[in-house]
Design a protein around this motif. Structure first.
Motif, PDB file in Angstrom:
ATOM      1  N   GLU A  76      22.239  11.162   6.806  1.00  0.00           N
ATOM      2  CA  GLU A  76      21.543  11.276   5.539  1.00  0.00           C
ATOM      3  C   GLU A  76      20.076  10.840   5.680  1.00  0.00           C
ATOM      4  OE1 GLU A  76      24.176   9.420   6.063  1.00  0.00           O
ATOM      5  OE2 GLU A  76      25.856  10.327   4.971  1.00  0.00           O
ATOM      6  N   GLY A  77      19.229  11.418   4.835  1.00  0.00           N
ATOM      7  CA  GLY A  77      17.864  10.936   4.691  1.00  0.00           C
ATOM      8  C   GLY A  77      16.870  11.389   5.734  1.00  0.00           C
ATOM      9  N   VAL A  78      17.290  12.174   6.710  1.00  0.00           N
ATOM     10  CA  VAL A  78      16.368  12.621   7.754  1.00  0.00           C
ATOM     11  C   VAL A  78      15.418  13.682   7.179  1.00  0.00           C
ATOM     12  CG1 VAL A  78      16.206  13.755  10.014  1.00  0.00           C
ATOM     13  CG2 VAL A  78      18.079  12.159   9.532  1.00  0.00           C
ATOM     14  N   TYR A  79      14.152  13.610   7.551  1.00  0.00           N
ATOM     15  CA  TYR A  79      13.239  14.676   7.141  1.00  0.00           C
ATOM     16  C   TYR A  79      12.297  15.022   8.286  1.00  0.00           C
ATOM     17  CZ  TYR A  79       9.190  11.537   6.420  1.00  0.00           C
ATOM     18  OH  TYR A  79       8.161  10.656   6.602  1.00  0.00           O
ATOM     19  N   HIS A  80      11.688  16.204   8.208  1.00  0.00           N
ATOM     20  CA  HIS A  80      10.768  16.678   9.236  1.00  0.00           C
ATOM     21  C   HIS A  80       9.338  16.365   8.815  1.00  0.00           C
ATOM     22  CE1 HIS A  80      13.493  19.891  11.328  1.00  0.00           C
ATOM     23  NE2 HIS A  80      14.151  18.773  11.045  1.00  0.00           N
ATOM     24  N   LEU A  81       8.521  15.902   9.755  1.00  0.00           N
ATOM     25  CA  LEU A  81       7.115  15.601   9.498  1.00  0.00           C
ATOM     26  C   LEU A  81       6.242  16.412  10.450  1.00  0.00           C
ATOM     27  CD1 LEU A  81       4.924  13.882   8.064  1.00  0.00           C
ATOM     28  CD2 LEU A  81       5.225  12.192   9.883  1.00  0.00           C
ATOM     29  N   TYR A  82       5.351  17.218   9.880  1.00  0.00           N
ATOM     30  CA  TYR A  82       4.442  18.051  10.663  1.00  0.00           C
ATOM     31  C   TYR A  82       3.005  17.627  10.348  1.00  0.00           C
ATOM     32  CZ  TYR A  82       8.614  21.091  10.743  1.00  0.00           C
ATOM     33  OH  TYR A  82       9.893  21.586  10.872  1.00  0.00           O
ATOM     34  N   LYS A  83       2.319  17.053  11.320  1.00  0.00           N
ATOM     35  CA  LYS A  83       0.946  16.583  11.116  1.00  0.00           C
ATOM     36  C   LYS A  83      -0.006  17.666  11.623  1.00  0.00           C
ATOM     37  CE  LYS A  83       0.350  12.309  10.624  1.00  0.00           C
ATOM     38  NZ  LYS A  83       0.093  10.867  10.711  1.00  0.00           N
ATOM     39  N   GLN A  96       0.809  -1.215   0.000  1.00  0.00           N
ATOM     40  CA  GLN A  96       0.000   0.000   0.000  1.00  0.00           C
ATOM     41  C   GLN A  96       0.847   1.273   0.000  1.00  0.00           C
ATOM     42  OE1 GLN A  96      -2.657  -1.510   3.353  1.00  0.00           O
ATOM     43  NE2 GLN A  96      -4.076  -0.208   2.245  1.00  0.00           N
ATOM     44  N   LEU A  97       2.033   1.210   0.563  1.00  0.00           N
ATOM     45  CA  LEU A  97       2.841   2.423   0.723  1.00  0.00           C
ATOM     46  C   LEU A  97       3.984   2.511  -0.287  1.00  0.00           C
ATOM     47  CD1 LEU A  97       3.053   2.579   4.625  1.00  0.00           C
ATOM     48  CD2 LEU A  97       1.368   3.620   3.096  1.00  0.00           C
ATOM     49  N   SER A  98       3.873   1.805  -1.405  1.00  0.00           N
ATOM     50  CA  SER A  98       4.945   1.833  -2.404  1.00  0.00           C
ATOM     51  C   SER A  98       5.160   3.237  -2.956  1.00  0.00           C
ATOM     52  CB  SER A  98       4.642   0.850  -3.536  1.00  0.00           C
ATOM     53  OG  SER A  98       3.402   1.168  -4.163  1.00  0.00           O
ATOM     54  N   GLY A  99       4.072   3.974  -3.209  1.00  0.00           N
ATOM     55  CA  GLY A  99       4.194   5.344  -3.701  1.00  0.00           C
ATOM     56  C   GLY A  99       4.807   6.267  -2.668  1.00  0.00           C
ATOM     57  N   HIS A 100       4.402   6.115  -1.411  1.00  0.00           N
ATOM     58  CA  HIS A 100       4.970   6.936  -0.340  1.00  0.00           C
ATOM     59  C   HIS A 100       6.458   6.643  -0.161  1.00  0.00           C
ATOM     60  CE1 HIS A 100       0.664   7.152   0.536  1.00  0.00           C
ATOM     61  NE2 HIS A 100       0.912   8.226   1.274  1.00  0.00           N
ATOM     62  N   LYS A 101       6.826   5.367  -0.258  1.00  0.00           N
ATOM     63  CA  LYS A 101       8.235   4.995  -0.132  1.00  0.00           C
ATOM     64  C   LYS A 101       9.068   5.640  -1.233  1.00  0.00           C
ATOM     65  CE  LYS A 101       9.264   0.704   0.445  1.00  0.00           C
ATOM     66  NZ  LYS A 101       9.219  -0.763   0.198  1.00  0.00           N
ATOM     67  N   PHE A 133       3.133   8.253   5.861  1.00  0.00           N
ATOM     68  CA  PHE A 133       4.477   8.777   5.624  1.00  0.00           C
ATOM     69  C   PHE A 133       5.480   8.262   6.657  1.00  0.00           C
ATOM     70  CE2 PHE A 133       1.998  11.957   3.238  1.00  0.00           C
ATOM     71  CZ  PHE A 133       2.691  11.928   2.043  1.00  0.00           C
ATOM     72  N   GLU A 134       5.086   8.215   7.925  1.00  0.00           N
ATOM     73  CA  GLU A 134       6.032   7.720   8.919  1.00  0.00           C
ATOM     74  C   GLU A 134       6.247   6.217   8.789  1.00  0.00           C
ATOM     75  OE1 GLU A 134       3.153   9.488   9.365  1.00  0.00           O
ATOM     76  OE2 GLU A 134       2.624   9.428  11.511  1.00  0.00           O
ATOM     77  N   ASP A 135       5.196   5.483   8.397  1.00  0.00           N
ATOM     78  CA  ASP A 135       5.359   4.039   8.193  1.00  0.00           C
ATOM     79  C   ASP A 135       6.253   3.755   6.985  1.00  0.00           C
ATOM     80  OD1 ASP A 135       3.798   3.493  10.350  1.00  0.00           O
ATOM     81  OD2 ASP A 135       2.002   2.961   9.229  1.00  0.00           O
ATOM     82  N   LEU A 155      11.906   2.195   4.998  1.00  0.00           N
ATOM     83  CA  LEU A 155      13.141   2.577   4.320  1.00  0.00           C
ATOM     84  C   LEU A 155      14.308   2.752   5.293  1.00  0.00           C
ATOM     85  CD1 LEU A 155      11.627   5.247   1.889  1.00  0.00           C
ATOM     86  CD2 LEU A 155      12.554   3.026   1.216  1.00  0.00           C
ATOM     87  N   GLY A 156      14.021   2.701   6.572  1.00  0.00           N
ATOM     88  CA  GLY A 156      15.071   2.944   7.557  1.00  0.00           C
ATOM     89  C   GLY A 156      15.452   4.403   7.650  1.00  0.00           C
ATOM     90  N   ILE A 157      14.525   5.289   7.284  1.00  0.00           N
ATOM     91  CA  ILE A 157      14.774   6.734   7.313  1.00  0.00           C
ATOM     92  C   ILE A 157      14.241   7.317   8.617  1.00  0.00           C
ATOM     93  CG2 ILE A 157      14.030   8.923   6.280  1.00  0.00           C
ATOM     94  CD1 ILE A 157      14.271   7.619   3.565  1.00  0.00           C
TER      95      ILE A 157
END
Length: 397
Positions: free
Chosen positions: A222-229, A142-147, A174-176, A181-183
């Motif tokens: 590397e690869g860290v991002y911010h998530l604001y819900k 289900q999350l292939s596009g999000h990945k 997004f968090e799942d 991905l191990g991000i």
């Protein structure tokens, strides 16, 4: 679905297929070239709406699905009793909308004398909405596009500003996907258990320290991002003893949930913590120079988010905007209340400016994810090559 994008420079639609059904060989290089240019901006922020969790293999709930779930089967008698009590006419087409309905019910609670059945209905609806947003059953599929979306956006130099992903969705797509991905996600919660919200975590970062050399030899992870819900999450719970304490827990009940449920009161509720802090950071990010804003699956029906975007487009001269939706042409042509007034406003700005500051792409979120070029930063040689192609009229790769 046919992929296409609206070229604001020439004011025409560029389609994936030609009129004879053959592939348009210029489509992918053209749109990928524009995306590559926009996504080389130092600051990248994303606003993801409900459309990123709808359609295809994701199968999140639509607003109509929520309306049906809240007014049929076991909810039929409860909803009928509520509508009789609060004088809500659900036979009108425009009233068959869960957001309009809950807005009316909540307004009635403020003035109605007899409101027991309305309170029962509202609480039941919140339970249903919370459970419907826990729809992820197979994360890998289900999350292939999000990945793919996260993986590509994460491929930036670690010294660049972190990608900021804002979402109005309650689900944990997004968090799942990042977990698969191990991000690492910086989402405002502590890294210890229980995870407790504190906005100061957004101002922290993660570094890799080289233990074999000087302690000053560190590198950003590397690869860290911010998530604001922006509207909360299915796993956010207000502490029963201290309402200002928000934790991440499993199986949150509606009465404990820290979510802004669908209703016109979303604007007022956005001034309550933690949502106030999240909205403030959204507005602040829009004012940052040299920013690329990706808006995907968002219908501009939330004025408290649409107005800051419009203000930024008008006042931030270095802002590039990419708007992705499955129904852009219809949104341009339709009139309120069938669509948001902001679609025509943004289209007019794009037409008047005749440049690439606003790009419209008509496709779903998964298709858009496949169009995004990998964001490996260009080397000096690649930058020179790209500039030479532009100078001599070559096409973007």
């Amino acid at each position: 679905m046919t992929k296409k994008y609206y070229d604001s420079c020439e004011c025409i639609w560029i389609e994936e297929k030609n009129t004879d059904g053959s592939e348009n060989e210029n489509f992918e290089p053209s749109i990928k070239g524009k995306l590559k240019s926009a996504l080389q901006m130092p600051n990248i922020m994303v606003l993801a709406g409900s459309g990123t969790s709808l359609g295809g293999i994701v199968k999140g709930p639509r607003m109509w699905d929520l309306w049906i779930s809240c007014t049929t089967d076991d909810m039929k008698k409860i909803s009928e009793d509520c509508f009789n009590e609060c004088k809500y006419d659900d036979k009108q087409d425009h009233n068959q909308n869960i957001e309009v309905c809950l807005s009316h019910c909540e307004a009635y609670l403020q003035v109605g004398e007899v409101k027991e059945k309305t309170e029962i209905f509202i609480n039941k609806c919140k339970d249903i909405i919370l459970n419907k947003c826990r729809f992820i059953s197979d994360k890998e599929i289900q999350l292939s596009g999000h990945k793919e979306f996260i993986r590509k956006l994460a491929r930036r130099k670690s010294k660049d500003p972190r990608v900021k992903l804002f979402t109005t969705n309650y689900d944990t797509c997004f968090e799942d996907a990042a977990g698969l991905l191990g991000i690492t996600v910086i989402d405002g919660f502590s890294f210890s258990m229980p995870r407790i919200y504190d906005a100061r975590f957004f101002d922290m970062d993660i570094v890799r320290r080289n233990t074999t050399s000087s302690s000053t030899n560190i590198h950003y992870l590397e690869g860290v991002y911010h998530l604001y819900k922006l509207h909360g999450s299915t796993n956010w719970s207000r502490d029963a003893t201290s309402s200002y304490i928000i934790k991440q827990v499993e199986n949150v009940k509606a009465e404990d949930s820290c979510m802004i449920f669908p209703a016109k009161g979303k604007y007022q509720q956005s001034y309550i913590q933690p949502h106030l802090e999240l909205i403030a950071r959204f507005s602040q990010s829009l004012r940052e120079p040299n920013t690329c804003l990706i808006i995907a699956g968002f219908g501009f029906n939330d004025d408290h988010l649409s107005e800051p975007i419009l203000s930024a487009i008008l006042s931030n001269p270095h802002l590039k905007v990419i708007i992705v939706s499955t129904s852009i042409e219809n949104d341009f042509d339709a009139t309120p209340p069938k669509t948001s007034k902001y679609w025509k406003i943004f289209k007019k700005i794009a037409d008047d400016r005749k440049n690439d500051e606003i790009i419209f792409i008509n496709c779903d979120f998964q298709q858009f994810s496949s169009l995004i070029p990998d964001l490996t930063a260009l080397s000096p040689a690649e930058n020179l090559h790209e500039n030479m192609k532009k100078l001599f009229g070559g096409t973007h790769a």
